[in-house]
Design an enzyme around this catalytic site. Structure first.
Site, PDB file in Angstrom:
ATOM      1  N   GLY A   1       0.816  -1.210   0.000  1.00  0.00           N
ATOM      2  CA  GLY A   1       0.000   0.000   0.000  1.00  0.00           C
ATOM      3  C   GLY A   1       0.850   1.260   0.000  1.00  0.00           C
ATOM      4  O   GLY A   1       0.436   2.304  -0.529  1.00  0.00           O
TER       5      GLY A   1
ATOM      6  N   GLU B   1       1.723   1.823  -3.499  1.00  0.00           N
ATOM      7  CA  GLU B   1       0.502   2.242  -4.212  1.00  0.00           C
ATOM      8  C   GLU B   1       0.219   3.723  -3.988  1.00  0.00           C
ATOM      9  O   GLU B   1      -0.192   4.437  -4.904  1.00  0.00           O
ATOM     10  CB  GLU B   1      -0.699   1.394  -3.774  1.00  0.00           C
ATOM     11  CG  GLU B   1      -0.666  -0.013  -4.376  1.00  0.00           C
ATOM     12  CD  GLU B   1      -1.842  -0.870  -3.948  1.00  0.00           C
ATOM     13  OE1 GLU B   1      -2.063  -0.971  -2.719  1.00  0.00           O
ATOM     14  OE2 GLU B   1      -2.530  -1.439  -4.812  1.00  0.00           O
TER      15      GLU B   1
ATOM     16  N   GLU C   1       2.811  -8.333  -1.799  1.00  0.00           N
ATOM     17  CA  GLU C   1       1.498  -8.956  -1.541  1.00  0.00           C
ATOM     18  C   GLU C   1       1.431 -10.426  -1.939  1.00  0.00           C
ATOM     19  O   GLU C   1       0.881 -11.256  -1.212  1.00  0.00           O
ATOM     20  CB  GLU C   1       0.391  -8.196  -2.293  1.00  0.00           C
ATOM     21  CG  GLU C   1      -0.056  -6.917  -1.623  1.00  0.00           C
ATOM     22  CD  GLU C   1       0.803  -5.715  -1.986  1.00  0.00           C
ATOM     23  OE1 GLU C   1       1.914  -5.914  -2.529  1.00  0.00           O
ATOM     24  OE2 GLU C   1       0.380  -4.582  -1.713  1.00  0.00           O
TER      25      GLU C   1
END
Ligand SMILES: NC(=O)c1ccc[n+]([C@@H]2O[C@H](COP(=O)([O-])OP(=O)(O)OC[C@H]3O[C@@H](n4cnc5c(N)ncnc54)[C@H](O)[C@@H]3O)[C@@H](O)[C@H]2O)c1
Length: 703
Positions: free
Chosen positions: A102, A105, A125
């Protein structure tokens, strides 16, 4: 709790600082804080540009994985990133340390990314059985192209910032102070009136992809990630983005795939393993305040298969190490193997020539035990023979400095008995490395009855320093891993006598997810190694004439495994692929006849159960006896030491996932057939099956 996100101003540049130690994990409070700060900065007429950076040692190192599986508290990451991307002023990400998951991201939602040279970015991930679920699979391909993005997403490996810059995922590497550099970049974007570059609005172009790109990528990945669920979903997410008519449609597809992954048993196993691995380092009664001894120098006794690899671990970590052998020839041979390993690594580009030379220079060969007098830790790796080990420890007791740690690499012998030959049993510990010791991640640290806490704490800390995952074991035959291995190999051999072939048994375990079956593994380790282990225990096992019979017969024929080109399988020259050998199949039939065993057709289900159930049962005994601290520790041992497929957890997690009542019933079924000797259910399985408990969560004395 204090707000983990603050907003500062450097005249017209707003700086959003995330400060959520230790690794700035993306908790709900961080998400909410970023959203609030972005709103405030975007609507502030005095602000011309925004910098997003982190305090502490790293950028956002990932999601807060404790939030997985729970209802996600608003705001979700997708909305936060959309708000960043939608800002009306340039938003610059300043990346140091690692920007993972994240965290990465978020940076992809910014309009410009700069990073310190040592920073790394990536999507781990897939290693947790999921995929980047907040637009990562849609934005990264828009920056780097599809092929490159797929490699990053499916490998899960972090990418060094300079490489990420070449790929197009980072815009600028900043050599000096990152915060200052990022503000300067923001000012430049404003001054040059650079149009906002919103990643989600960039085109996703697949026109340059060769024909059949996805099919061939898929086939390659499927072979590399056998049995796993998430890698294929990662591919579908990227492929779906290309097929979608809009960014939003691609992102919704990504989300659906993410949810699928999250519900998969593979992801549950991988996430459990992730936590289990961290848990291993926690030992009741030992904490941060427990004193540790300094390890500045090391010594290894014996430069054979294990001693050489162990010495390399120290040299790789920059710790000088003295290696002692009993004669010149053995010493030269041992050193030549080490040198060869380093040269090969340098040739393959894993390390530079200079590094190879520097590491070799840290290894000091010696023929005299007195040379280890100054070492802070001495690891014995001589033959697996109690009398010889005792001699070595008696000698070490005389020469080692006071406070030195005396460790043994024994695979099976009693560490307490070895310790008792010294006047300092509190300083003696087992450090059981796995072969090849310079490669395998696992280290079993074996606590003797008298081992002092600070010696345990030092060994656990040292393991980390040399890049190992350490699991604490108590003293028993074979410790955690090899004690469990015994039942696994016993049943595998028995299955041969009862009607199976080595290739059939190996295929079943390979298909379950092991990198190789029990017989290819035995050939690799050496048929003689297994034979000598059984030899030491003959008095205990000779009541059972079938025990290890095929292995014993191979040993007598001189088929010692891969090293002699023949064991359970045969091997062509320069080819490590096991080939079925009719000679072995005939030999098994003869052995069965000699032992009056009627051969029959055995189905794959029975082969799998017969091999795995002994692991579960022995593991449960080990837990109950307190040899292992936790069920998760056992699973980590079997994953890192023996290749139990991580996406199935370990033997304990697999048993839980199967259901302990079911496991118990299956063990009882074999007990009815084969008797109590090997098939008496562990009392812990009975207790947990009755209470609805789990083996993988089990721990005796939680601290
Ligand atoms: N090989 C494995 O896969 C493996 C894995 C884990 C643990 N172990 C354990 O590691 C230890 C070493 O095993 P290995 O496979 O490296 O054996 P090895 O036979 O390859 O090496 C042992 C070395 O010790 C040397 N040696 C013997 N007595 C000595 C002495 N008195 N002083 C100095 N050197 C001496 C020998 O010359 C030989 O080079 C054993 O306890 C074994 O059980 C082995």
């Amino acid at each position: 709790m204090n707000n983990p996100v603050r907003l500062e101003k450097d005249t017209e540049v707003a700086v959003i600082i995330i400060d959520n130690p230790p690794v700035n994990a993306l908790s709900q409070a961080v998400r909410a804080g970023i959203l609030e700060a972005i709103e405030a900065a975007d609507s502030d007429p005095e602000v011309a540009a925004i910098v997003l950076r982190c305090a502490g040692r790293t950028f956002i190192a990932g999601a807060d994985i404790r939030e997985f599986g729970k209802p996600l508290a608003a705001p979700d990451l997708v909305s936060v990133i959309a708000r960043i991307e939608g800002a009306s002023k340039p938003v610059v990400a300043a990346i140091h340390g690692t920007a993972l998951g994240g965290g990465f991201e978020i940076t992809l939602g910014c309009h410009y990314r700069c990073a310190s040279p040592a920073a790394r970015v990536g999507f781990p991930e897939v290693k947790l059985g999921i995929l980047p679920g907040a637009g990562g699979t849609q934005r990264l391909p828009r920056l780097t192209g599809i092929g490159t993005a797929l490699e990053v997403i499916v490998s899960g490996d972090p990418v060094p910032a300079p490489r990420a810059c070449e790929m197009g995922a980072i815009d600028e590497i900043i050599d000096g102070d990152l915060a200052t550099g990022a503000i300067a970049a923001a000012r430049r974007l404003v001054a040059e009136k650079t149009p906002l570059r919103r990643t989600g609005e960039l085109p996703l172009d697949g026109s340059a992809l060769p024909d059949g790109f996805f099919a061939s990528f898929r086939a390659r990945i499927a072979a590399r990630t056998r049995g796993q669920f998430a890698p294929e979903r990662c591919i579908r997410a990227v492929e779906g983005g290309l097929a979608a008519s809009s960014f939003e449609e691609g992102r919704r597809n990504e989300r659906a795939l993410f949810e699928e992954c999250l519900k998969s048993p593979e992801s549950a196993a991988l996430r459990t393993m992730f936590f289990a691995e961290r848990q291993c380092a926690r030992i009741p009664g030992i904490d941060r305040d427990t004193a540790k001894r300094d390890i500045g120098t090391a010594a290894v006794i014996g430069a054979g298969t294990m001693g050489g690899g162990i010495a390399m671990n120290f040299a790789n970590a920059g710790i000088p190490v003295t290696v002692v052998e009993r004669d010149r020839e053995a010493l030269d041979r041992g050193l030549a193997v080490i040198r060869g390993n380093y040269e090969r690594s340098a040739k393959r580009g894993r390390i530079t020539e200079a590094e190879a030379t520097a590491r070799m220079a840290l290894i000091h060969p010696a023929l005299d035990m007195a040379q280890v007098a100054g070492a802070d830790i001495i690891i014995e790796a001589v033959f697996e023979n109690m009398a010889i080990k005792k001699q070595v420890f008696a000698a070490l007791d005389k020469v080692a400095r006071a406070g030195a740690i005396l460790a043994t690499n024994t695979s099976t012998l009693d560490v307490d008995e070895i310790a008792a030959t010294t006047a300092r049993p509190g300083d003696v510990i087992g450090t059981h490395f796995f072969s090849p010791a310079n490669v395998m991640r696992l280290l079993e640290v074996v606590r003797g009855r008298k081992t002092e806490k600070e010696v345990i704490a030092t060994a656990m800390g040292l393991a980390k320093k040399i890049g190992k995952t350490a699991v604490l074991s108590g003293v028993c035959y074979g410790f955690i891993g090899n004690r469990m291995l015994e039942g696994y190999l016993r049943e595998a051999n028995l299955l041969l006598l009862e009607g199976a072939t080595p290739s059939r048994v190996d295929k079943v375990l390979y298909d379950f997810g092991f990198p190789m079956g029990p017989f290819a593994m035995s050939d690799l380790a050496g048929i003689d190694v297994g034979y000598l282990v059984r030899q030491e225990r003959r008095p205990l096992i000779e009541v059972d004439k079938t025990y290890g019979a095929p292995g014993d017969a191979l040993y007598r024929m001189g088929r010692l495994g891969l090293k002699t080109g023949a064991g359970y399988f045969r091997y062509d020259k320069d080819n490590r692929t096991p080939q079925p050998d009719p000679v072995v199949e005939a030999l098994i039939v003869d052995e069965a006849k000699r032992l009056a065993i009627t051969r029959r057709d055995i189905d794959d289900g029975e082969i799998l159960e017969r091999c795995l159930l002994p692991l579960v049962n022995e593991g449960a005994l080990i837990l109950d006896e307190g040899i292992a601290l936790r069920g998760g520790d056992i699973d980590v041992v079997w994953n890192y030491g023996y290749g139990f497929p991580r996406y199935r957890g370990g033997p304990m997690f697999w048993a839980d996932a199967t259901g302990l009542a079911d496991i118990l019933a299956r063990i009882e079924k074999y007990r009815a057939r084969f008797g109590d000797r090997h098939w008496t259910p562990a009392p812990l399985i009975e207790r947990l099956a009755a209470s609805g408990g789990r083996l993988s969560d089990y721990q005796e004395n939680p601290s």
